[in-house]
Write a protein that holds these residues in place. Structure first.
Motif, PDB file in Angstrom:
ATOM      1  N   ARG A 178       3.203  12.065   2.924  1.00  0.00           N
ATOM      2  CA  ARG A 178       3.455  10.726   3.338  1.00  0.00           C
ATOM      3  C   ARG A 178       2.933   9.889   2.478  1.00  0.00           C
ATOM      4  O   ARG A 178       1.472   9.887   2.323  1.00  0.00           O
ATOM      5  CB  ARG A 178       3.266  10.265   4.993  1.00  0.00           C
ATOM      6  CG  ARG A 178       3.017   9.119   5.153  1.00  0.00           C
ATOM      7  CD  ARG A 178       2.815   8.925   7.226  1.00  0.00           C
ATOM      8  NE  ARG A 178       1.507   8.983   7.252  1.00  0.00           N
ATOM      9  CZ  ARG A 178       0.360   7.911   7.192  1.00  0.00           C
ATOM     10  NH1 ARG A 178       0.691   5.914   7.550  1.00  0.00           N
ATOM     11  NH2 ARG A 178      -0.397   8.201   7.878  1.00  0.00           N
ATOM     12  N   PRO A 179       3.155   9.106   2.011  1.00  0.00           N
ATOM     13  CA  PRO A 179       2.477   8.251   1.262  1.00  0.00           C
ATOM     14  C   PRO A 179       1.243   7.133   1.929  1.00  0.00           C
ATOM     15  O   PRO A 179       1.086   7.305   2.726  1.00  0.00           O
ATOM     16  CB  PRO A 179       3.239   6.861   0.501  1.00  0.00           C
ATOM     17  CG  PRO A 179       4.619   6.567   1.624  1.00  0.00           C
ATOM     18  CD  PRO A 179       4.639   8.017   2.095  1.00  0.00           C
ATOM     19  N   ILE A 180       0.049   8.052   1.655  1.00  0.00           N
ATOM     20  CA  ILE A 180      -0.900   7.112   2.037  1.00  0.00           C
ATOM     21  C   ILE A 180      -2.315   6.065   0.653  1.00  0.00           C
ATOM     22  O   ILE A 180      -2.114   6.260  -0.079  1.00  0.00           O
ATOM     23  CB  ILE A 180      -2.409   8.079   2.857  1.00  0.00           C
ATOM     24  CG1 ILE A 180      -2.471   9.228   1.718  1.00  0.00           C
ATOM     25  CG2 ILE A 180      -1.692   8.427   3.709  1.00  0.00           C
ATOM     26  CD1 ILE A 180      -4.268   8.619   0.956  1.00  0.00           C
ATOM     27  N   PHE A 181      -2.952   4.665   1.039  1.00  0.00           N
ATOM     28  CA  PHE A 181      -3.738   4.666   0.605  1.00  0.00           C
ATOM     29  C   PHE A 181      -4.988   5.049   0.088  1.00  0.00           C
ATOM     30  O   PHE A 181      -5.940   5.731   0.957  1.00  0.00           O
ATOM     31  CB  PHE A 181      -3.719   3.060   0.708  1.00  0.00           C
ATOM     32  CG  PHE A 181      -2.992   2.502   1.044  1.00  0.00           C
ATOM     33  CD1 PHE A 181      -1.974   2.155  -0.732  1.00  0.00           C
ATOM     34  CD2 PHE A 181      -1.922   1.678   1.863  1.00  0.00           C
ATOM     35  CE1 PHE A 181      -0.597   0.817  -0.670  1.00  0.00           C
ATOM     36  CE2 PHE A 181      -0.680   0.669   1.764  1.00  0.00           C
ATOM     37  CZ  PHE A 181      -0.016   0.496   0.544  1.00  0.00           C
TER      38      PHE A 181
ATOM     39  N   GLU B 136     -10.707   3.701   5.360  1.00  0.00           N
ATOM     40  CA  GLU B 136      -9.320   3.949   6.619  1.00  0.00           C
ATOM     41  C   GLU B 136      -8.978   5.361   6.759  1.00  0.00           C
ATOM     42  O   GLU B 136      -8.045   6.159   6.591  1.00  0.00           O
ATOM     43  CB  GLU B 136      -7.696   3.158   6.020  1.00  0.00           C
ATOM     44  CG  GLU B 136      -7.516   1.498   6.681  1.00  0.00           C
ATOM     45  CD  GLU B 136      -7.998   1.088   7.301  1.00  0.00           C
ATOM     46  OE1 GLU B 136      -7.083   2.265   8.250  1.00  0.00           O
ATOM     47  OE2 GLU B 136      -7.821   0.140   8.155  1.00  0.00           O
TER      48      GLU B 136
ATOM     49  N   LYS C 109      -6.514  12.607   5.315  1.00  0.00           N
ATOM     50  CA  LYS C 109      -6.405  11.465   5.745  1.00  0.00           C
ATOM     51  C   LYS C 109      -6.065  10.789   6.967  1.00  0.00           C
ATOM     52  O   LYS C 109      -5.518  11.879   8.433  1.00  0.00           O
ATOM     53  CB  LYS C 109      -4.672  10.494   5.087  1.00  0.00           C
ATOM     54  CG  LYS C 109      -4.527   9.799   6.239  1.00  0.00           C
ATOM     55  CD  LYS C 109      -5.163   7.772   6.121  1.00  0.00           C
ATOM     56  CE  LYS C 109      -4.735   7.430   6.291  1.00  0.00           C
ATOM     57  NZ  LYS C 109      -4.719   5.203   6.315  1.00  0.00           N
ATOM     58  N   ILE C 110      -7.654  10.461   8.032  1.00  0.00           N
ATOM     59  CA  ILE C 110      -7.556  10.089   9.481  1.00  0.00           C
ATOM     60  C   ILE C 110      -6.756   9.499   9.864  1.00  0.00           C
ATOM     61  O   ILE C 110      -6.359   8.392   9.691  1.00  0.00           O
ATOM     62  CB  ILE C 110      -8.722   9.937  10.141  1.00  0.00           C
ATOM     63  CG1 ILE C 110      -9.767  11.324   9.404  1.00  0.00           C
ATOM     64  CG2 ILE C 110      -8.290   9.940  11.151  1.00  0.00           C
ATOM     65  CD1 ILE C 110      -9.697  12.391  10.301  1.00  0.00           C
ATOM     66  N   ASP C 111      -5.254   9.614  10.742  1.00  0.00           N
ATOM     67  CA  ASP C 111      -4.318   8.481  11.072  1.00  0.00           C
ATOM     68  C   ASP C 111      -4.788   7.510  11.456  1.00  0.00           C
ATOM     69  O   ASP C 111      -4.125   6.247  10.957  1.00  0.00           O
ATOM     70  CB  ASP C 111      -3.271   9.367  12.018  1.00  0.00           C
ATOM     71  CG  ASP C 111      -2.639  10.282  11.872  1.00  0.00           C
ATOM     72  OD1 ASP C 111      -2.709  11.088  11.119  1.00  0.00           O
ATOM     73  OD2 ASP C 111      -2.435  11.150  12.854  1.00  0.00           O
ATOM     74  N   ASP C 112      -5.655   7.233  12.811  1.00  0.00           N
ATOM     75  CA  ASP C 112      -6.226   6.277  12.704  1.00  0.00           C
ATOM     76  C   ASP C 112      -7.566   5.657  12.243  1.00  0.00           C
ATOM     77  O   ASP C 112      -7.538   4.397  12.853  1.00  0.00           O
ATOM     78  CB  ASP C 112      -6.664   6.446  14.280  1.00  0.00           C
ATOM     79  CG  ASP C 112      -8.248   7.557  14.410  1.00  0.00           C
ATOM     80  OD1 ASP C 112      -9.318   7.250  13.286  1.00  0.00           O
ATOM     81  OD2 ASP C 112      -7.849   8.441  14.812  1.00  0.00           O
ATOM     82  N   GLY C 113      -7.695   6.270  10.842  1.00  0.00           N
ATOM     83  CA  GLY C 113      -8.579   5.562   9.601  1.00  0.00           C
ATOM     84  C   GLY C 113      -9.759   5.427  10.001  1.00  0.00           C
ATOM     85  O   GLY C 113     -10.614   4.688   9.463  1.00  0.00           O
TER      86      GLY C 113
ATOM     87  N   VAL D 176       2.663   1.558   6.388  1.00  0.00           N
ATOM     88  CA  VAL D 176       2.163   1.858   8.201  1.00  0.00           C
ATOM     89  C   VAL D 176       0.729   2.312   7.538  1.00  0.00           C
ATOM     90  O   VAL D 176       1.028   3.542   6.838  1.00  0.00           O
ATOM     91  CB  VAL D 176       2.395   2.569   9.429  1.00  0.00           C
ATOM     92  CG1 VAL D 176       1.587   3.325  10.728  1.00  0.00           C
ATOM     93  CG2 VAL D 176       3.435   2.008   9.763  1.00  0.00           C
ATOM     94  N   GLU D 177      -0.658   2.045   7.025  1.00  0.00           N
ATOM     95  CA  GLU D 177      -1.584   2.084   6.689  1.00  0.00           C
ATOM     96  C   GLU D 177      -1.827   3.722   7.636  1.00  0.00           C
ATOM     97  O   GLU D 177      -2.397   4.889   7.061  1.00  0.00           O
ATOM     98  CB  GLU D 177      -2.365   1.635   5.912  1.00  0.00           C
ATOM     99  CG  GLU D 177      -3.805   2.298   5.489  1.00  0.00           C
ATOM    100  CD  GLU D 177      -4.546   1.443   4.749  1.00  0.00           C
ATOM    101  OE1 GLU D 177      -4.694  -0.038   5.077  1.00  0.00           O
ATOM    102  OE2 GLU D 177      -5.153   1.150   3.686  1.00  0.00           O
ATOM    103  N   SER D 178      -2.296   3.172   8.797  1.00  0.00           N
ATOM    104  CA  SER D 178      -2.585   4.055   9.723  1.00  0.00           C
ATOM    105  C   SER D 178      -2.478   3.018  10.647  1.00  0.00           C
ATOM    106  O   SER D 178      -1.923   2.417  11.665  1.00  0.00           O
ATOM    107  CB  SER D 178      -4.625   3.103   9.840  1.00  0.00           C
ATOM    108  OG  SER D 178      -5.085   4.079   8.440  1.00  0.00           O
ATOM    109  N   PHE D 179      -2.536   4.668  12.255  1.00  0.00           N
ATOM    110  CA  PHE D 179      -1.861   3.969  13.632  1.00  0.00           C
ATOM    111  C   PHE D 179      -2.623   4.690  14.614  1.00  0.00           C
ATOM    112  O   PHE D 179      -3.479   5.578  14.246  1.00  0.00           O
ATOM    113  CB  PHE D 179      -0.717   4.257  13.509  1.00  0.00           C
ATOM    114  CG  PHE D 179      -0.673   5.742  13.054  1.00  0.00           C
ATOM    115  CD1 PHE D 179      -0.381   6.037  12.452  1.00  0.00           C
ATOM    116  CD2 PHE D 179      -0.413   6.652  14.202  1.00  0.00           C
ATOM    117  CE1 PHE D 179       0.264   7.539  11.600  1.00  0.00           C
ATOM    118  CE2 PHE D 179       0.274   7.572  13.776  1.00  0.00           C
ATOM    119  CZ  PHE D 179       0.687   8.487  12.628  1.00  0.00           C
TER     120      PHE D 179
END
Lengths: 347, 347
Positions: free
Chosen positions: A41-44, A268, A285-289, B15-18
């Protein structure tokens, strides 16, 4: 795909809250050595990739031309706490390039370091661009711009104006460094704007981990870029206060482990590391930032599992991956720890 | 059971975070009118249940005996920002009971309100127990203790010592109020210690929502308790600054909607509300514990869906459930919004 729970916040013997996320551990050939969750999944990458964005600072010759020190190079890779030493170091970088903080385009915010913030408040002053956690990175961008201006016989101050824009010559260099290290097709990647106004690109976690494996080893990079990566890693290891600040995990880990780990947190819930001895790159990468209580716990658990450590070093990392939570009266109320699923996967 | 994603943080069009979580909307008979995710897992209500913990303050006669005002009763239900007006109101409650802040056992922390914190830092002072976000709740506990001491002819200061302990007469009253409103068997529930040192109990989200439906309607409560609940709701509606503070969602929503919504946030992503016109209670828990950008978004979306609002009020709520994110330069960088799954479920 539902990412696994990686971190548990425990209270009263039960899991009160938990954090899901993904982890990619990749070698310099791009092979995924270990993954948890969705690494495609693309993440920043946000600030976690600042070392990649700082490569042109060395490659362009700016670091040598302006005689940048290890603290200054570390600050170029930093999300610093806004301590006066951080602010002064950014000012020094700009002065060496013949400019000052008025060229910075990162915006101003209060220091994230609590003591620095309160000291500034007590002094009755307001924060400026030098206090922005990205001021070192931006000062590095300005130095690159000054080198480009020199080469073209242009006025530096005028040349660097608008350096945060995607099409500015400085930002094109920065984006090119990001593209070749990650191997991502950034022209077709999701593009957002970062907190400090520069572009940020959506890349797969496995690509981000690959970039850090390349930083760790130099493999897959042109010789000049590989040397630049090594110089930045060594500068941060020599001056870890300048990549983050007092009490921060990046600073504390590199103060303790030196060149054996290069790690860098981003907004994030993104956290990346280069492990030179293992030839590996890590991207989380943590889903919730959440950074402070999720990405940091996961990174500590990964370092414990992957880096050769003595018992004291293992205990040091355990203080990040399995910690007691206390309340305002200093009473133990719970724990924050790597989840059983994460520990089990890491082995 | 994997809870649904309820809130999306958007950047660069993706969607960056959720944030995942669960929502229970329950009527005063305990019927689940709507639920998303797992509403049976025990969760700690934390500060979201302060109105329940404040019931003995009214029921015991302390509120009348000490002539507590609406701001003081609201502060007893509050997680306040540590503004000097909050601190002074807690001090006033204690003074009316003949005591002072030295009896408070909540511990001290810096004000969560940024302006209040900086003002305190600029003044060169340190925070005290009155600045603790729970100081009003604790002052209420002390008032209850003073009433019990009077009835027993005991010295108040001596009697209230240790009031945060589960077996202290004050805390037994508080726990009993929590038990009868939620219907939970607290003797056999998970028990943790809260940030302010009092016990916190793991109860199902549906039980917590039931308690708020009872607060909304009085149904299922003894007459004195129903009156106490109504009095506390009306006090908060009359003085909403004192339940939270400047800029805070609880304060802003109740300033705008008055008695039509009683809402109260708690630590770790818990948010509860009583909707008197609908006869409903609402309880939200975000898996990862995030309040400011997750629980608040969900609560706003629930209020939009359930409470009769005019267009201006709907727009007001929409500013909490679908908001633009800007960076340090004021540039729009993304959005924070109720997920399509949540909007769709709420209808």
């Amino acid at each position: 795909m539902t990412n696994p729970d990686l971190v548990h916040a425990i209270r009263g013997g039960i899991v009160e809250s938990f954090h899901r996320g993904a982890v990619a551990i990749v070698d310099a050939d791009g092979a995924v050595v270990q993954s948890l969750g969705d690494v495609d999944r693309p993440i920043f990458a946000r600030s976690a990739c600042k070392v990649l964005q700082a490569l042109p600072l060395v490659e362009s010759g700016a670091a040598d031309a302006f005689g940048l020190t290890d603290p200054e190079l570390a600050l170029a890779c930093a999300s610093h706490g806004g301590d006066e030493r951080h602010a002064a170091t950014a000012a020094s970088m700009l002065a060496k390039a013949g400019l000052d903080e008025t060229v910075l385009e990162c915006g101003a915010h209060w220091p994230s370091n609590d003591a620095a913030m309160k000291a500034l408040a007590r002094s009755g002053r307001e924060p400026g661009a030098l206090h922005n956690n990205c001021s070192g990175k931006h000062s590095g961008f300005v130095c690159v711009g000054c080198m480009l201006a020199r080469a073209q016989g242009r006025d530096a101050r005028e040349f660097v104006r608008g350096y945060v824009q995607p099409d500015h010559p400085v930002m094109r260099e920065v984006t090119a460094a990001l593209q070749t290290t990650t191997g991502a097709d950034l022209a077709n990647a999701p593009r957002g704007t970062d907190g400090c106004s520069i572009p940020t690109f959506g890349v797969a976690l496995r690509q981000l981990a690959l970039a850090f494996a390349r930083v760790a080893t130099g493999h897959g990079l042109a010789p000049g870029r590989a040397q630049a990566a090594q110089r930045l890693r060594k500068a941060v290891a020599a001056a870890p206060f300048f990549v983050a600040g007092d009490g921060r995990m990046d600073t504390r880990v590199m103060e303790r482990l030196g060149e054996r780990v290069f790690c860098k947190v981003g907004a994030e819930g993104v956290y990346c590391a280069a492990l030179p001895e293992q030839g590996l790159g890590v991207a989380i990468k943590i889903d919730d930032g959440n950074n402070a209580r999720a990405a940091e716990v996961v990174m500590a658990a990964v370092i414990e599992a992957r880096v050769r450590l003595d018992d004291a070093e293992r205990g040091f990392l355990r203080d990040f991956s399995d910690l007691t939570l206390k309340n305002w009266n200093g009473i133990e109320v719970g724990a924050l720890r790597a989840s059983p699923a994460l520990r089990s996967a890491l082995g």
